[in-house]
Design a protein around this motif. Structure first.
Motif, PDB file in Angstrom:
ATOM      1  N   GLU A  99      33.557  11.237  -4.145  1.00  0.00           N
ATOM      2  CA  GLU A  99      34.636  10.638  -4.348  1.00  0.00           C
ATOM      3  C   GLU A  99      34.759   8.875  -4.769  1.00  0.00           C
ATOM      4  N   VAL A 128      33.805   7.088  -7.861  1.00  0.00           N
ATOM      5  CA  VAL A 128      34.093   8.061  -9.510  1.00  0.00           C
ATOM      6  C   VAL A 128      36.310   7.768  -9.316  1.00  0.00           C
ATOM      7  N   ALA A 154      38.951   8.350 -11.227  1.00  0.00           N
ATOM      8  CA  ALA A 154      39.802   9.027 -11.601  1.00  0.00           C
ATOM      9  C   ALA A 154      39.261  10.224 -10.512  1.00  0.00           C
ATOM     10  N   ALA A 155      38.979  10.430  -8.824  1.00  0.00           N
ATOM     11  CA  ALA A 155      38.124  11.573  -8.562  1.00  0.00           C
ATOM     12  C   ALA A 155      39.208  11.279  -6.779  1.00  0.00           C
ATOM     13  N   ARG A 196      32.909   2.332 -12.631  1.00  0.00           N
ATOM     14  CA  ARG A 196      32.990   2.615 -10.974  1.00  0.00           C
ATOM     15  C   ARG A 196      33.843   1.950 -10.005  1.00  0.00           C
ATOM     16  N   ARG A 249      38.850  10.395 -18.828  1.00  0.00           N
ATOM     17  CA  ARG A 249      37.799  10.527 -18.604  1.00  0.00           C
ATOM     18  C   ARG A 249      37.235  10.811 -16.917  1.00  0.00           C
ATOM     19  N   PRO A 250      36.058  10.808 -16.070  1.00  0.00           N
ATOM     20  CA  PRO A 250      36.195  10.111 -14.948  1.00  0.00           C
ATOM     21  C   PRO A 250      36.302   9.085 -14.545  1.00  0.00           C
ATOM     22  N   SER A 251      36.014   8.135 -15.611  1.00  0.00           N
ATOM     23  CA  SER A 251      36.039   7.067 -15.454  1.00  0.00           C
ATOM     24  C   SER A 251      37.813   5.994 -15.372  1.00  0.00           C
ATOM     25  N   ASN A 293      43.354   7.415 -13.805  1.00  0.00           N
ATOM     26  CA  ASN A 293      44.882   8.233 -13.877  1.00  0.00           C
ATOM     27  C   ASN A 293      46.120   7.702 -13.807  1.00  0.00           C
TER      28      ASN A 293
END
Length: 472
Positions: free
Chosen positions: A40, A43, A45-46, A168, A283-285, A288
């Motif tokens: 996490e 990533v 957004a994690a 990343r 998207r995960p990249s 937020n």
């Protein structure tokens, strides 16, 4: 024995360890948390999934009278890279007046500019978001129609720049520490809980720390101990070492009443909405928080005192709520007049930010929430906002602000230049002891504080190396 013992492998601590070891010094870098191995961390957004884990100090404030008696959750990074490993990766320098107003020799905007540029052109990787959400462009168009200019010199609106590399996260550990780990003069210890700075005849000789198995160890500093444990950890360590307010400590070695005082933070009022007519996942990249605007609450404001932060997600419970579609427009108080304090109880921090103690803070936030509601009436932006999910999304009232406000995770000021450290970051009354993190900021920058933390580390190394040349 090492030339320098650095407490905290956070945003500033990684800068210190890398640059001092590159200069040929022997350095011990002590970090309480574990290595930054969880996926996490990488990533973007994690990052909310790291909150409440071993990677997070997971502090809680005292109940806040200004917030309806609520106590706030305060996540702070507890791993290599510190909060730069668990944050939203936003890089903003702030307004030039932020540093000029400090009125501290060596810390003006002009004098710090080379430090910003060295970081940005060197170790720090800055990127635009790879796949911004379509609502982000609509937010920026709405800001432009509202009269805001493109972002420049800490004012206006624009997409965020983020500390990422190829989509990343690129934390301070990635930027500074990892390239330095092969140097024979650098020793990194994780799981090292530093309990106190050892003082001998008025000098910091080293630190005592607990290992993961509970053993007590000592790391000796030939030249200096540098405390870079953050706006909470740094004053706590000084107080544990007998450096602080005599009225609050059992054993006082160095009376410095302002240790822990002057706590400032950016208070955020989130306007959160469920999915509107248009809805699309990030998207995960994504980090937020994809765009921002720095603006003035009134024509009389000398510089921006509000920020709008656009998040194409419903950011509830610090992002820990079940993911979904929706949006958040956060209203941020950039220059709070309310200051708080960190004290010690049983060796652990009590955090009282004193939110909204200054009535002017509430007035500025209310004006920001009203303007945010007007901005959300823009037809393109309104299509993304559905059911209101937070008090301030429903109403621009005083109670909505008090009941919905949260931290934006930017505490500073608890070991300020002036009453706690001098302009070279040396702790008053103790030889061989420095503090080098955002706790030294005399006032809070009108910015997300990651860049300021890196620059404090860069500037601290310059000061240390200047003195080592003068006194080899």
């Amino acid at each position: 024995m090492h030339d320098y013992v650095i407490v905290g492998a956070g945003t500033a601590g990684c800068v210190l360890a890398a640059r001092l070891s590159a200069a040929g010094a022997s350095v011990a870098l002590l970090e309480c948390g574990p290595p930054d191995r969880r996926p996490e961390v990488r990533v973007p957004a994690a990052f909310p999934r790291l909150f409440g884990t071993e990677y997070d100090w997971a502090y809680t404030t005292e109940s806040q009278d200004g917030l309806g008696g609520r106590a706030l959750y305060w996540p702070r990074g507890r791993t290599l890279g510190g909060s730069s490993a668990v944050n939203a990766q936003i890089w903003t320098r702030g307004h030039p007046a932020d540093y000029d107003d400090w009125d501290v020799p060596g810390w003006s905007h002009k004098e710090l500019l080379p430090c910003f540029e060295r970081a940005e052109k060197g170790a720090v990787r800055l990127e635009a978001l790879r796949s911004p959400h379509p609502s982000t462009a609509d937010f920026l168009r709405a800001c432009a129609r509202d009269g805001m200019l493109p972002l420049a010199e800490g004012e206006g609106c624009g997409p965020v720049r983020v500390t990422q590399h190829r989509g990343r996260r690129w934390s301070s550990a990635d930027a500074y520490l990892r390239p330095a780990l092969g140097r024979p003069g650098l020793t990194l210890l994780t799981g090292a809980d530093v309990r106190r700075v050892v003082l001998r005849e008025g000098r910091a000789s080293g630190v005592e720390y607990l290992t993961a198995d509970g053993g007590l160890r000592y790391a000796e500093a030939r030249r200096e101990v540098v405390v870079a444990a953050g706006a909470v950890g740094s004053p706590v360590l000084l107080m544990r070492s007998g450096i602080g307010d005599p009225d609050g400590l059992e054993d006082v070695a160095v009376p410095l009443p302002e240790v822990g005082r002057g706590l400032l933070d950016h208070l955020m009022v989130p306007l959160v909405f469920g999915p509107g007519e248009r809805a699309e996942r990030i998207r995960p990249s994504s980090n937020n928080a994809e765009a921002l605007a720095f603006l003035r609450s009134s024509a009389g404001a000398e510089a921006p005192d509000l920020e709008f932060l656009w998040m194409p997600v419903p950011f509830l419970d610090h992002g820990r709520a079940a993911p979904g579609t929706g949006c958040t427009l956060a209203v941020v108080l950039l220059r709070p007049g309310s200051a708080g304090r960190i004290t010690l109880e049983g060796g652990e921090p009590r955090i009282d930010p004193g939110y909204l103690a200054d009535p002017a803070d509430l007035r500025v936030l209310l004006s920001g929430v009203r303007r945010a509601h007007r901005l959300l009436d823009d037809p393109d932006l309104a299509a993304w906002a559905g059911e209101p999910l937070t008090p301030a999304a429903r109403s621009a009232s005083e109670s909505a602000v008090r009941l919905g406000a949260e931290t934006l995770y930017h505490p500073v000021g608890t070991c300020r230049i002036g009453p706690v450290v001098d302009e070279r970051l040396r702790v008053h009354g103790v030889r061989g002891l420095r503090v080098a993190d955002v706790s030294v900021c005399p006032a809070i920058p009108r910015a997300h504080t990651q860049a300021a933390a890196v620059v404090v580390g860069e500037r601290a190394v310059d000061l240390i190396l200047e003195e080592s040349l003068e006194d080899p």
